[in-house]
Scaffold this active site. Structure first.
Site, PDB file in Angstrom:
ATOM      1  N   ARG A 150       5.274  28.059   6.754  1.00  0.00           N
ATOM      2  CA  ARG A 150       5.552  28.919   5.948  1.00  0.00           C
ATOM      3  C   ARG A 150       6.733  28.595   4.452  1.00  0.00           C
ATOM      4  O   ARG A 150       6.296  28.720   3.332  1.00  0.00           O
ATOM      5  CB  ARG A 150       6.062  30.232   6.378  1.00  0.00           C
ATOM      6  CG  ARG A 150       4.764  31.004   7.126  1.00  0.00           C
ATOM      7  CD  ARG A 150       5.177  32.261   7.883  1.00  0.00           C
ATOM      8  NE  ARG A 150       6.253  31.739   9.129  1.00  0.00           N
ATOM      9  CZ  ARG A 150       6.783  32.429   9.896  1.00  0.00           C
ATOM     10  NH1 ARG A 150       6.680  33.780   9.973  1.00  0.00           N
ATOM     11  NH2 ARG A 150       7.562  32.099  10.976  1.00  0.00           N
ATOM     12  N   ASP A 179       3.498  34.442  10.954  1.00  0.00           N
ATOM     13  CA  ASP A 179       3.692  33.001  11.491  1.00  0.00           C
ATOM     14  C   ASP A 179       2.154  32.656  11.744  1.00  0.00           C
ATOM     15  O   ASP A 179       1.411  33.134  12.683  1.00  0.00           O
ATOM     16  CB  ASP A 179       4.505  33.166  12.887  1.00  0.00           C
ATOM     17  CG  ASP A 179       4.585  31.707  13.252  1.00  0.00           C
ATOM     18  OD1 ASP A 179       3.794  30.709  12.888  1.00  0.00           O
ATOM     19  OD2 ASP A 179       5.339  31.622  14.408  1.00  0.00           O
ATOM     20  N   CYS A 191      11.854  29.995   7.363  1.00  0.00           N
ATOM     21  CA  CYS A 191      10.864  30.600   8.616  1.00  0.00           C
ATOM     22  C   CYS A 191      11.485  30.010   9.776  1.00  0.00           C
ATOM     23  O   CYS A 191      12.536  29.654  10.071  1.00  0.00           O
ATOM     24  CB  CYS A 191       9.504  30.087   8.195  1.00  0.00           C
ATOM     25  SG  CYS A 191       9.283  28.416   8.042  1.00  0.00           S
TER      26      CYS A 191
HETATM   27  P1  4NP Z   1       6.721  28.247  10.660  1.00  0.00           P
HETATM   28  O1  4NP Z   1       5.775  28.168  11.905  1.00  0.00           O
HETATM   29  O2  4NP Z   1       7.869  29.013  11.124  1.00  0.00           O
HETATM   30  O3  4NP Z   1       6.117  29.071   9.348  1.00  0.00           O
HETATM   31  O4  4NP Z   1       7.007  26.812  10.231  1.00  0.00           O
HETATM   32  C1  4NP Z   1       6.051  27.566  13.122  1.00  0.00           C
HETATM   33  C2  4NP Z   1       6.369  26.549  13.333  1.00  0.00           C
HETATM   34  C3  4NP Z   1       6.518  25.805  14.523  1.00  0.00           C
HETATM   35  C4  4NP Z   1       7.089  26.910  15.591  1.00  0.00           C
HETATM   36  C5  4NP Z   1       6.847  28.238  15.201  1.00  0.00           C
HETATM   37  C6  4NP Z   1       6.348  28.647  14.000  1.00  0.00           C
HETATM   38  N1  4NP Z   1       7.201  26.199  16.840  1.00  0.00           N
HETATM   39  O5  4NP Z   1       7.343  27.273  17.810  1.00  0.00           O
HETATM   40  O6  4NP Z   1       7.130  25.160  17.116  1.00  0.00           O
END
Ligand code: 4NP
Length: 158
Positions: free
Chosen positions: A15, A127, A9
């Protein structure tokens, strides 16, 4: 030969570590854990070394998943080291395809949502980072469905 699956992800704190944890338990329940190697990674390396987001860990724990993965960025060698690279959304998918150093590597990249059967109105695993509790629950619902169908498909392929 063990089948190696990498879940990807953006941050590798919501995720993809959840997908890894769900798949890990599923394989244990099916007595298939010896046949697979699992890992997860992120396209954004800013959370490297961190445990999954507290909200994700709490929602996952309520369903019995203990998420202990430490975030790490995707590496070019992942395209060689893994058999299947599972992207959570279209942005992850196209970025992974672009990063792949070879055609073989590019072919390993698939979308998690393509294995999800019970949620026809969703076209990605969205997300949850800026969402509330429902966003995290939705991610877990989609991933439980997708991981089950993914493992069934892989076992059919042998
Ligand atoms: P992930 O969620 O991609 O599902 O781990 C996110 C975690 C952090 C960020 C964006 C999405 N971020 O921009 O820091």
């Amino acid at each position: 030969m063990k089948k190696k699956i990498l879940f990807v992800c953006l941050g590798n704190i919501c995720r993809s570590p959840a997908a890894e944890g769900i798949m890990r338990r599923l394989l244990q329940e099916k007595n298939l854990d010896d046949k697979y190697v699992l890992d997860s990674a992120g396209l954004y390396g800013g959370h490297a070394g961190e445990l999954p987001d507290n909200r994700m860990r709490q929602h996952a724990r309520r369903r019995g998943y203990d998420l202990t993965h430490r975030s790490r960025p995707v590496k070019i060698s992942d395209f060689e080291d893994f058999d299947l690279i599972v992207a959570m959304d279209d942005s992850n998918f196209s970025r992974l395809k672009n990063l792949a150093p070879t055609i073989e590597g590019e072919k390993k990249v698939v979308r998690m949502i393509d294995f999800v059967k019970g949620f026809p109105y969703y076209h990605s695993v969205p997300d949850p980072y800026y969402e509330g509790s429902e966003g995290f629950e939705l991610v877990l619902d989609l991933l439980e469905d997708g991981c089950l169908n993914l493992v069934e498909q892989l076992e059919k392929e042998g």
